[in-house]
Design a protein around this motif. Structure first.
Motif, PDB file in Angstrom:
ATOM      1  N   TYR A  45      -6.273   9.340   1.946  1.00  8.82           N
ATOM      2  CA  TYR A  45      -5.472   8.205   1.886  1.00  8.82           C
ATOM      3  C   TYR A  45      -6.418   6.958   1.277  1.00  8.82           C
ATOM      4  O   TYR A  45      -7.645   6.869   1.627  1.00  8.82           O
ATOM      5  CB  TYR A  45      -5.117   7.532   3.174  1.00  8.82           C
ATOM      6  CG  TYR A  45      -3.987   8.080   3.590  1.00  8.82           C
ATOM      7  CD1 TYR A  45      -3.877   9.122   4.434  1.00  8.82           C
ATOM      8  CD2 TYR A  45      -2.730   7.435   3.336  1.00  8.82           C
ATOM      9  CE1 TYR A  45      -2.791   9.799   4.820  1.00  8.82           C
ATOM     10  CE2 TYR A  45      -1.429   8.093   3.948  1.00  8.82           C
ATOM     11  CZ  TYR A  45      -1.439   9.202   4.750  1.00  8.82           C
ATOM     12  OH  TYR A  45      -0.328   9.674   5.218  1.00  8.82           O
ATOM     13  N   GLN A  46      -5.919   6.571  -0.057  1.00 11.28           N
ATOM     14  CA  GLN A  46      -6.715   5.416  -0.845  1.00 11.28           C
ATOM     15  C   GLN A  46      -6.059   4.286  -0.692  1.00 11.28           C
ATOM     16  O   GLN A  46      -4.711   4.286  -0.620  1.00 11.28           O
ATOM     17  CB  GLN A  46      -6.868   6.136  -2.218  1.00 11.28           C
ATOM     18  CG  GLN A  46      -7.671   6.922  -2.404  1.00 11.28           C
ATOM     19  CD  GLN A  46      -9.148   7.104  -2.074  1.00 11.28           C
ATOM     20  OE1 GLN A  46      -9.826   5.955  -2.266  1.00 11.28           O
ATOM     21  NE2 GLN A  46      -9.636   8.064  -1.399  1.00 11.28           N
ATOM     22  N   LEU A  47      -6.854   3.128  -0.608  1.00  8.50           N
ATOM     23  CA  LEU A  47      -6.040   1.750  -0.539  1.00  8.50           C
ATOM     24  C   LEU A  47      -5.881   1.214  -1.942  1.00  8.50           C
ATOM     25  O   LEU A  47      -6.726   1.455  -2.665  1.00  8.50           O
ATOM     26  CB  LEU A  47      -7.085   0.863   0.173  1.00  8.50           C
ATOM     27  CG  LEU A  47      -7.148   1.059   1.806  1.00  8.50           C
ATOM     28  CD1 LEU A  47      -8.102  -0.046   2.002  1.00  8.50           C
ATOM     29  CD2 LEU A  47      -5.770   1.202   2.229  1.00  8.50           C
ATOM     30  N   TRP A  79     -10.180   5.941   8.982  1.00  8.52           N
ATOM     31  CA  TRP A  79     -11.698   6.369   8.541  1.00  8.52           C
ATOM     32  C   TRP A  79     -11.928   7.970   8.620  1.00  8.52           C
ATOM     33  O   TRP A  79     -12.673   8.515   7.768  1.00  8.52           O
ATOM     34  CB  TRP A  79     -12.718   5.640   9.482  1.00  8.52           C
ATOM     35  CG  TRP A  79     -12.768   6.230  10.841  1.00  8.52           C
ATOM     36  CD1 TRP A  79     -11.906   5.813  11.891  1.00  8.52           C
ATOM     37  CD2 TRP A  79     -13.393   7.155  11.581  1.00  8.52           C
ATOM     38  NE1 TRP A  79     -12.175   6.214  13.075  1.00  8.52           N
ATOM     39  CE2 TRP A  79     -13.172   7.408  12.910  1.00  8.52           C
ATOM     40  CE3 TRP A  79     -14.185   7.966  11.002  1.00  8.52           C
ATOM     41  CZ2 TRP A  79     -13.636   7.970  13.677  1.00  8.52           C
ATOM     42  CZ3 TRP A  79     -14.810   8.938  12.036  1.00  8.52           C
ATOM     43  CH2 TRP A  79     -14.605   9.051  13.458  1.00  8.52           C
ATOM     44  N   LYS A 104      -7.744  -4.857   4.339  1.00 11.25           N
ATOM     45  CA  LYS A 104      -8.121  -3.547   4.078  1.00 11.25           C
ATOM     46  C   LYS A 104      -9.121  -3.121   4.780  1.00 11.25           C
ATOM     47  O   LYS A 104      -9.068  -1.695   5.159  1.00 11.25           O
ATOM     48  CB  LYS A 104      -8.655  -3.834   2.492  1.00 11.25           C
ATOM     49  CG  LYS A 104      -7.661  -3.971   1.452  1.00 11.25           C
ATOM     50  CD  LYS A 104      -8.228  -4.142   0.064  1.00 11.25           C
ATOM     51  CE  LYS A 104      -7.160  -4.449  -1.013  1.00 11.25           C
ATOM     52  NZ  LYS A 104      -7.690  -4.441  -2.471  1.00 11.25           N
ATOM     53  N   SER A 105      -9.971  -4.048   5.721  1.00 16.76           N
ATOM     54  CA  SER A 105     -10.892  -3.561   6.342  1.00 16.76           C
ATOM     55  C   SER A 105     -10.207  -3.012   7.500  1.00 16.76           C
ATOM     56  O   SER A 105     -10.813  -1.910   8.396  1.00 16.76           O
ATOM     57  CB  SER A 105     -11.820  -4.675   6.751  1.00 16.76           C
ATOM     58  OG  SER A 105     -12.606  -5.019   5.669  1.00 16.76           O
ATOM     59  N   GLN A 163       0.807  -1.069   0.053  1.00 20.00           N
ATOM     60  CA  GLN A 163      -0.117   0.025  -0.095  1.00 20.00           C
ATOM     61  C   GLN A 163       0.971   1.286   0.080  1.00 20.00           C
ATOM     62  O   GLN A 163       0.316   2.272  -0.241  1.00 20.00           O
ATOM     63  CB  GLN A 163      -0.850   0.067   1.127  1.00 20.00           C
ATOM     64  CG  GLN A 163      -2.126  -1.156   1.178  1.00 20.00           C
ATOM     65  CD  GLN A 163      -2.797  -1.027   0.014  1.00 20.00           C
ATOM     66  OE1 GLN A 163      -3.519   0.140  -0.263  1.00 20.00           O
ATOM     67  NE2 GLN A 163      -3.104  -2.046  -0.763  1.00 20.00           N
ATOM     68  N   LYS A 177      -9.508  10.742   4.841  1.00 22.02           N
ATOM     69  CA  LYS A 177     -10.223  10.678   3.310  1.00 22.02           C
ATOM     70  C   LYS A 177      -9.135  10.737   2.244  1.00 22.02           C
ATOM     71  O   LYS A 177      -9.344  10.004   1.275  1.00 22.02           O
ATOM     72  CB  LYS A 177     -11.364  11.323   3.184  1.00 22.02           C
ATOM     73  CG  LYS A 177     -12.531  11.198   4.213  1.00 22.02           C
ATOM     74  CD  LYS A 177     -13.593  11.698   3.728  1.00 22.02           C
ATOM     75  CE  LYS A 177     -14.865  11.712   4.686  1.00 22.02           C
ATOM     76  NZ  LYS A 177     -14.937  10.760   5.498  1.00 22.02           N
ATOM     77  N   LYS A 211      -8.893   0.716   6.678  1.00 27.36           N
ATOM     78  CA  LYS A 211     -10.014   1.348   6.734  1.00 27.36           C
ATOM     79  C   LYS A 211     -10.454   1.832   8.093  1.00 27.36           C
ATOM     80  O   LYS A 211     -10.943   3.019   8.186  1.00 27.36           O
ATOM     81  CB  LYS A 211     -11.217   0.588   5.760  1.00 27.36           C
ATOM     82  CG  LYS A 211     -10.908   0.910   4.370  1.00 27.36           C
ATOM     83  CD  LYS A 211     -12.055   0.210   3.661  1.00 27.36           C
ATOM     84  CE  LYS A 211     -11.746   0.073   2.254  1.00 27.36           C
ATOM     85  NZ  LYS A 211     -12.786  -0.652   1.466  1.00 27.36           N
ATOM     86  N   THR A 212     -10.636   0.843   9.095  1.00 24.37           N
ATOM     87  CA  THR A 212     -10.807   1.284  10.437  1.00 24.37           C
ATOM     88  C   THR A 212      -9.834   2.190  11.023  1.00 24.37           C
ATOM     89  O   THR A 212     -10.348   2.989  11.701  1.00 24.37           O
ATOM     90  CB  THR A 212     -10.804   0.000  11.085  1.00 24.37           C
ATOM     91  OG1 THR A 212     -11.974  -1.091  10.700  1.00 24.37           O
ATOM     92  CG2 THR A 212     -11.118   0.181  12.670  1.00 24.37           C
ATOM     93  N   SER A 269      -8.647  -9.101   2.067  1.00 23.67           N
ATOM     94  CA  SER A 269      -9.939  -8.358   2.230  1.00 23.67           C
ATOM     95  C   SER A 269     -10.169  -7.764   3.778  1.00 23.67           C
ATOM     96  O   SER A 269     -10.441  -6.737   3.780  1.00 23.67           O
ATOM     97  CB  SER A 269     -11.265  -8.901   1.783  1.00 23.67           C
ATOM     98  OG  SER A 269     -11.426  -9.958   2.462  1.00 23.67           O
TER      99      SER A 269
END
Length: 133
Positions: free
Chosen positions: A129-131, A124, A116-117, A42, A127, A120-121, A113
């Motif tokens: 930052y993009q995966l 949050w 990634k969650s 990432q 905004k 994201k946690t 997956s």
């Protein structure tokens, strides 16, 4: 926390910490390795097995996410018996100025997956930052 006693082998807590850190890196779990590779893919800035010093001793945390001042710990089965100690460790790390200490079970790291969650946690509120997919 690792208590350091003076010995012939280690002349300082820094020397002991670095030796222990090297051992943890050499013997990392497959889950730590998988999360390391995911963070790297990432493009995130992080430190693996980061040493954090206190006045008398030190902690070594699994991952330190530099951009967020967040510690991520991956816990295996042995942590089920150490939940009280882990909670105490988390509070002390927060008192040292770290924004958050986030803990995940190893089994939660198995799927990309879910990694990634997890991220994201953690981000949050961030905004921009993009995966990467």
């Amino acid at each position: 926390m690792i208590e350091i006693k003076k010995s012939k082998h280690f002349h300082s807590k820094e020397e002991a910490a670095e030796e222990f850190r090297k051992s943890l890196i050499t013997h990392c779990t497959k889950y730590e390795d998988q999360f390391f590779e995911f963070l790297h893919s990432q493009g995130w800035q992080f430190e693996f097995q980061k040493v954090i010093y206190t006045k008398t001793s030190f902690y070594i945390v699994d991952f330190y996410l530099n951009d967020f001042n967040i510690i991520v710990e991956l816990d295996g089965e042995g942590h089920k018996e150490r939940m009280k100690e882990d909670a105490q460790r988390t509070e002390e790390l927060k008192s040292l100025g770290f924004s958050r200490v986030v803990r995940f079970w190893n089994k939660e790291i198995k799927k990309k997956s879910y990694c990634k969650s997890i991220l994201k946690t953690i981000i949050w509120k961030k905004k921009h930052y993009q995966l990467k997919m």
